[in-house]
Design an enzyme around this catalytic site. Structure first.
Site, PDB file in Angstrom:
ATOM      1  N   GLN A 129      46.506  48.189 -12.923  1.00  0.00           N
ATOM      2  CA  GLN A 129      45.817  47.690 -14.129  1.00  0.00           C
ATOM      3  C   GLN A 129      46.668  46.585 -14.764  1.00  0.00           C
ATOM      4  O   GLN A 129      47.566  46.859 -15.547  1.00  0.00           O
ATOM      5  CB  GLN A 129      45.561  48.820 -15.125  1.00  0.00           C
TER       6      GLN A 129
ATOM      7  N   PRO B 232      40.560  40.978 -21.217  1.00  0.00           N
ATOM      8  CA  PRO B 232      39.883  39.807 -20.648  1.00  0.00           C
ATOM      9  C   PRO B 232      39.657  38.701 -21.669  1.00  0.00           C
ATOM     10  O   PRO B 232      39.467  37.545 -21.292  1.00  0.00           O
ATOM     11  CB  PRO B 232      38.546  40.386 -20.145  1.00  0.00           C
TER      12      PRO B 232
ATOM     13  N   TYR C 134      47.181  55.898 -26.699  1.00  0.00           N
ATOM     14  CA  TYR C 134      46.228  55.252 -27.603  1.00  0.00           C
ATOM     15  C   TYR C 134      45.979  56.150 -28.820  1.00  0.00           C
ATOM     16  O   TYR C 134      45.505  57.280 -28.698  1.00  0.00           O
ATOM     17  CB  TYR C 134      44.894  54.950 -26.897  1.00  0.00           C
TER      18      TYR C 134
ATOM     19  N   ALA D 196      41.932  38.061 -24.034  1.00  0.00           N
ATOM     20  CA  ALA D 196      43.257  37.806 -24.626  1.00  0.00           C
ATOM     21  C   ALA D 196      43.322  38.351 -26.049  1.00  0.00           C
ATOM     22  O   ALA D 196      43.719  37.652 -26.984  1.00  0.00           O
ATOM     23  CB  ALA D 196      43.593  36.314 -24.566  1.00  0.00           C
TER      24      ALA D 196
HETATM   25  P1  NDP Z   1      39.916  42.064 -25.129  1.00  0.00           P
HETATM   26  O1  NDP Z   1      40.944  41.047 -24.798  1.00  0.00           O
HETATM   27  O2  NDP Z   1      38.552  41.829 -24.620  1.00  0.00           O
HETATM   28  O3  NDP Z   1      39.899  42.226 -26.714  1.00  0.00           O
HETATM   29  C1  NDP Z   1      38.953  43.055 -27.310  1.00  0.00           C
HETATM   30  C2  NDP Z   1      38.925  42.800 -28.800  1.00  0.00           C
HETATM   31  O4  NDP Z   1      38.501  41.468 -29.072  1.00  0.00           O
HETATM   32  C3  NDP Z   1      37.933  43.701 -29.515  1.00  0.00           C
HETATM   33  O5  NDP Z   1      38.457  44.967 -29.794  1.00  0.00           O
HETATM   34  C4  NDP Z   1      37.612  42.876 -30.740  1.00  0.00           C
HETATM   35  O6  NDP Z   1      38.720  42.950 -31.621  1.00  0.00           O
HETATM   36  C5  NDP Z   1      37.560  41.479 -30.158  1.00  0.00           C
HETATM   37  N1  NDP Z   1      36.239  41.147 -29.593  1.00  0.00           N
HETATM   38  C6  NDP Z   1      35.696  41.616 -28.425  1.00  0.00           C
HETATM   39  N2  NDP Z   1      34.509  41.071 -28.200  1.00  0.00           N
HETATM   40  C7  NDP Z   1      34.250  40.235 -29.226  1.00  0.00           C
HETATM   41  C8  NDP Z   1      33.176  39.387 -29.540  1.00  0.00           C
HETATM   42  N3  NDP Z   1      32.144  39.293 -28.719  1.00  0.00           N
HETATM   43  N4  NDP Z   1      33.252  38.661 -30.674  1.00  0.00           N
HETATM   44  C9  NDP Z   1      34.314  38.738 -31.489  1.00  0.00           C
HETATM   45  N5  NDP Z   1      35.374  39.532 -31.245  1.00  0.00           N
HETATM   46  C10 NDP Z   1      35.357  40.286 -30.118  1.00  0.00           C
HETATM   47  O7  NDP Z   1      40.311  43.483 -24.566  1.00  0.00           O
HETATM   48  P2  NDP Z   1      41.413  44.567 -25.052  1.00  0.00           P
HETATM   49  O8  NDP Z   1      42.704  43.910 -25.378  1.00  0.00           O
HETATM   50  O9  NDP Z   1      40.785  45.439 -26.081  1.00  0.00           O
HETATM   51  O10 NDP Z   1      41.599  45.378 -23.710  1.00  0.00           O
HETATM   52  C11 NDP Z   1      40.472  46.054 -23.138  1.00  0.00           C
HETATM   53  C12 NDP Z   1      40.893  47.402 -22.645  1.00  0.00           C
HETATM   54  O11 NDP Z   1      41.893  47.255 -21.641  1.00  0.00           O
HETATM   55  C13 NDP Z   1      41.534  48.327 -23.693  1.00  0.00           C
HETATM   56  O12 NDP Z   1      40.596  48.988 -24.488  1.00  0.00           O
HETATM   57  C14 NDP Z   1      42.288  49.285 -22.799  1.00  0.00           C
HETATM   58  O13 NDP Z   1      41.395  50.248 -22.277  1.00  0.00           O
HETATM   59  C15 NDP Z   1      42.769  48.371 -21.690  1.00  0.00           C
HETATM   60  N6  NDP Z   1      44.147  47.906 -21.934  1.00  0.00           N
HETATM   61  C16 NDP Z   1      45.125  48.318 -21.059  1.00  0.00           C
HETATM   62  C17 NDP Z   1      46.429  47.934 -21.210  1.00  0.00           C
HETATM   63  C18 NDP Z   1      47.449  48.394 -20.235  1.00  0.00           C
HETATM   64  O14 NDP Z   1      48.649  48.230 -20.490  1.00  0.00           O
HETATM   65  N7  NDP Z   1      47.067  48.989 -19.137  1.00  0.00           N
HETATM   66  C19 NDP Z   1      46.848  47.077 -22.343  1.00  0.00           C
HETATM   67  C20 NDP Z   1      45.747  46.666 -23.191  1.00  0.00           C
HETATM   68  C21 NDP Z   1      44.457  47.061 -22.967  1.00  0.00           C
HETATM   69  P3  NDP Z   1      38.610  42.887 -33.234  1.00  0.00           P
HETATM   70  O15 NDP Z   1      38.566  44.282 -33.714  1.00  0.00           O
HETATM   71  O16 NDP Z   1      39.861  42.177 -33.587  1.00  0.00           O
HETATM   72  O17 NDP Z   1      37.357  42.116 -33.594  1.00  0.00           O
END
Ligand code: NDP
Length: 333
Positions: free
Chosen positions: A182, A213, A58, A215
């Site tokens: 994960q 969660p 990251y 997407a």
């Molecule tokens: P989400 O699918 O929940 O997406 C999060 C993103 O959605 C935020 O960064 C933001 O992006 C947007 N968002 C979140 N909440 C809101 C809201 N209430 N209103 C509007 N926009 C919102 O989760 P992630 O894809 O970020 O994944 C979560 C965690 O999982 C990561 O941080 C990481 O720790 C882990 N992960 C692990 C992976 C693996 O391969 N093991 C791969 C991917 C993630 P924006 O800046 O665009 O607004």
């Protein structure tokens, strides 16, 4: 009064992890500096979040550096929180990637240094490495646990068969098996969690720390009208994500999200909150890793806890009828 954070066991282990945790992919180091990250981490911690997710890849290590500085700044007792890292993509050279004994050891030491910690609670193999025997990886992880550098090890996006092989090797040689996987899990991506991994959750007590969660934000509904400025699809280096959103599959997911809005309205919550509660309804999920690039997003997402009871069987059925993607389970489940 906001609802108290529930805690679930990480699979069969004794570790209690908060139902919502907080991860730093895309955000720390790219959209957020130490000050912004600290505020979000403190808000999460104060709401009962006890798990912070990270990885060597990251922001090329910067995300771990920022999280480490935030831990220093906040000064929480080390026994009050759980932190992870993941090994796989540590650099461009052949010895800096994959799951060889060498890279696993170097990645762990590097993460500890950047996070300014003595041990990692959770250490994940970020992807399977087809060029390293699983036995070498299991032995390397077992070694880190014996040295006290790691407490529990796990996998990310391994197949059920690969995880099973790791368990078989561990049992044969008296080594620590993987405790958790994960996987991605959300309303659109569910087959692996609900079907493929289920026998391992039941039989081997595998825990699941689920990612994306929402997407990657589609399940907030905010992409219905285009790409909000500053959102992750507009960032340099994330053109691949934009391509996915613009594909047929991406467009159909954005349309489905819009169809789910009335269900959320009926419950009285936002679509993001509905999508998070939907994940929480699966009892096999140990923790839902939230992503948030802004404090307001994190606050909204944490408040999803208030709707855990409102989203009852009838609401879940309304969601199913929109999604129309429930995997068929083998009869013994
Ligand atoms: P989400 O699918 O929940 O997406 C999060 C993103 O959605 C935020 O960064 C933001 O992006 C947007 N968002 C979140 N909440 C809101 C809201 N209430 N209103 C509007 N926009 C919102 O989760 P992630 O894809 O970020 O994944 C979560 C965690 O999982 C990561 O941080 C990481 O720790 C882990 N992960 C692990 C992976 C693996 O391969 N093991 C791969 C991917 C993630 P924006 O800046 O665009 O607004």
């Amino acid at each position: 009064m906001p609802r108290e954070m529930p805690y679930r066991r990480l699979g069969r282990s004794g570790l209690k992890v908060s139902l919502f945790s907080y991860g730093s992919w895309v955000t720390f180091g790219t959209q957020m500096d130490v000050a912004a990250a600290s505020v979000c981490m403190r808000t999460a911690y104060d709401a009962g979040v006890n798990f912070f997710d990270n990885a060597e890849v990251y922001a090329a290590g910067e995300s771990e550096r920022i999280m480490g500085q935030a831990f220093q700044h906040e000064g929480w007792p080390r026994d009050s929180f759980i932190v992870s890292s993941k090994v796989y993509w540590g650099g461009d050279r052949p010895t800096q990637r994959g799951l060889s004994r060498k890279h696993i050891r170097e990645a762990c030491d590097g993460a500890l240094k950047r996070l300014q910690l003595d041990y990692l609670d959770l250490f994940f193999c970020h992807r399977p490495d087809l060029e390293t025997p699983i036995e070498e990886t299991v032995r390397a992880m077992d070694g880190l646990i014996r040295q006290g550098k790691v407490l529990y090890w796990g996998t990310s996006e391994w197949t059920a068969q690969q995880i099973q092989e790791a368990h078989t090797v561990a049992a044969r040689f008296g080594l620590e098996p993987p405790t958790m996987e994960q996987p991605q899990y959300n309303m659109f991506v569910r087959e692996k969690v609900e079907k493929e991994l289920l026998p391992l959750c039941v039989g081997a007590g595998l825990g699941m720390t689920i990612w994306s969660p929402l997407a990657s934000g589609i399940l907030t509904g905010k992409y219905a009208e285009g790409y909000p400025e500053g959102s992750r699809v507009t960032l340099e280096g994330y053109e691949w994500l934009r391509d996915i959103y613009e594909s047929e599959k991406g467009r159909s997911r954005i349309a489905k999200a819009a169809q789910l809005e009335p269900v959320a309205r009926e419950v009285g919550c936002s679509l993001a909150q509905l999508a998070l509660v939907w994940c929480a309804k699966n009892p096999r999920v140990s923790t839902i890793i939230l992503g948030a690039s802004k404090l307001s997003q994190l606050e909204e997402n944490l408040a999803a806890l208030d709707y855990l009871d409102q989203v009852d069987d009838a609401v879940m059925e309304s969601i199913e009828s929109v999604l129309d993607n429930r995997p068929e389970l083998p009869t013994q489940f």
